[in-house]
Write an enzyme that holds these catalytic residues in place. Structure first.
Site, PDB file in Angstrom:
ATOM      1  N   LYS A   1       9.506  26.526   3.959  1.00 25.23           N
ATOM      2  CA  LYS A   1      10.322  25.360   4.288  1.00 25.23           C
ATOM      3  C   LYS A   1      10.814  24.772   2.977  1.00 25.23           C
ATOM      4  O   LYS A   1      10.024  24.208   2.205  1.00 25.23           O
ATOM      5  CB  LYS A   1       9.514  24.332   5.088  1.00 25.23           C
ATOM      6  CG  LYS A   1      10.386  23.177   5.583  1.00 25.23           C
ATOM      7  CD  LYS A   1       9.847  22.547   6.852  1.00 25.23           C
ATOM      8  CE  LYS A   1      10.883  21.613   7.460  1.00 25.23           C
ATOM      9  NZ  LYS A   1      10.488  21.101   8.773  1.00 25.23           N
TER      10      LYS A   1
ATOM     11  N   HIS B   1       6.176  19.763  17.754  1.00 26.66           N
ATOM     12  CA  HIS B   1       7.172  19.931  16.699  1.00 26.66           C
ATOM     13  C   HIS B   1       6.887  19.029  15.511  1.00 26.66           C
ATOM     14  O   HIS B   1       6.852  19.483  14.364  1.00 26.66           O
ATOM     15  CB  HIS B   1       8.563  19.637  17.252  1.00 26.66           C
ATOM     16  CG  HIS B   1       9.652  19.856  16.250  1.00 26.66           C
ATOM     17  ND1 HIS B   1      10.327  21.040  16.136  1.00 26.66           N
ATOM     18  CD2 HIS B   1      10.171  19.031  15.297  1.00 26.66           C
ATOM     19  CE1 HIS B   1      11.214  20.951  15.160  1.00 26.66           C
ATOM     20  NE2 HIS B   1      11.142  19.733  14.638  1.00 26.66           N
TER      21      HIS B   1
ATOM     22  N   HIS C   1       5.638  17.588  10.149  1.00 26.40           N
ATOM     23  CA  HIS C   1       5.877  16.420   9.315  1.00 26.40           C
ATOM     24  C   HIS C   1       4.650  15.506   9.259  1.00 26.40           C
ATOM     25  O   HIS C   1       4.798  14.290   9.127  1.00 26.40           O
ATOM     26  CB  HIS C   1       7.071  15.622   9.858  1.00 26.40           C
ATOM     27  CG  HIS C   1       8.358  16.394   9.863  1.00 26.40           C
ATOM     28  ND1 HIS C   1       9.034  16.723   8.712  1.00 26.40           N
ATOM     29  CD2 HIS C   1       9.079  16.923  10.888  1.00 26.40           C
ATOM     30  CE1 HIS C   1      10.127  17.401   9.013  1.00 26.40           C
ATOM     31  NE2 HIS C   1      10.173  17.548  10.332  1.00 26.40           N
TER      32      HIS C   1
END
Length: 276
Positions: free
Chosen positions: A210, A148, A164
């Site tokens: 996003k 993730h 990220h």
């Protein structure tokens, strides 16, 4: 000692962790984007990364080897091969000998949150970051903290989750899999520049956009592992949001739990909104 005092003490460590980190990649300046789905950036985000140098550093090389190990669609069960287990362990072995992770281990030992034996600490890290779980109740195990945070996931082909990490972003951008659309500026700054080490950006990936995703820029994988692991182990809440100041950056570090594992973790510039 209360949780606030714990984080005040951690803040001192975070300064040391940050100063132990060498910047390996830099983002280029770009035109500003906003929350609308539009492309306001004519160039790639990254255009000054020495990839050969990165791959010559063991922590980066072993990290990069993990990025193609996952099925990014949530709801689709992950299958972990013996080779991938070896790669996970090689990465953990590489980061555990770095100064950054030594600092983290030392700090966690003082808090009785880790065992002194490195093999035990490595097992603990493996469980926090690589143990599979179902991101949505009822699904088969389809996710883990590493996937993730560092690789990224998609939900029903409509939403981007996580992603990220600047190395993954750079590699996906290089392969034309990511389209960088713009950024959200931090306070007192009108545009990003080559010295920025934290950015909030908008991008599309795998057919979805996003609107805002934040990431450290140029830092080592061991730095992010150290930072997020410490906060995860210090706090017991499902979602922890702690404000820290690291050099010129005022950040909120967000860490979400998924049981005994990392659900998500990322930095937020205080001038930006929340994400996932």
């Amino acid at each position: 000692m209360g949780i606030r005092e714990e984080f005040e003490e951690f803040l001192g460590l975070s300064q040391r962790v940050w100063s132990s980190t060498e910047v390996w990649g830099k983002a280029g300046a770009a035109q500003q984007g906003d929350s609308a789905v539009q492309d306001s950036a004519a160039r790639h985000l990254f255009h000054n990364v020495n990839e050969e140098r990165l791959k010559s550093i063991k922590t980066f090389a072993t990290f990069i080897s993990l990025l193609d190990n996952y099925e990014t669609s949530t709801g689709v069960a992950e299958v972990v091969t013996p080779e991938e287990i070896v790669e996970n362990n090689c990465f953990l072995d590489a980061i555990l000998v770095t100064e950054v992770m030594k600092l983290a281990h030392e700090y966690l030992l003082k808090k009785n949150l880790a065992k002194p034996n490195l093999a035990d600490f490595k097992y603990q890290l493996y469980d926090i970051w690589f143990q599979l779980y179902a991101r949505k109740e009822g699904d088969r195990p389809d996710s883990c903290g590493f996937e993730h945070v560092f690789v990224g996931e998609t939900r029903r082909g409509k939403h981007i989750l996580g992603l990220h990490n600047w190395v993954q972003f750079y590699l996906q951008e290089k392969r034309n899999q990511i389209d960088y659309k713009g950024y959200v500026a931090r306070k007192n700054k009108t545009r990003p520049d080559k010295d920025d080490q934290v950015l909030s950006i908008q991008f599309s990936w795998k057919g979805s956009v996003k609107p805002i995703g934040s990431t450290f820029i140029g830092v080592s994988p061991e730095f992010e592992f150290a930072l997020y692991t410490i906060i995860f182990l210090l706090a017991e809440e499902r979602v922890t949001r702690e404000t820290v100041k690291i050099e010129e950056y005022e950040l909120q570090i967000v860490v979400c739990r998924h049981g005994h594992h990392i659900g998500t973790a990322y930095p937020v510039l205080l001038s930006t909104s929340s994400e996932d």
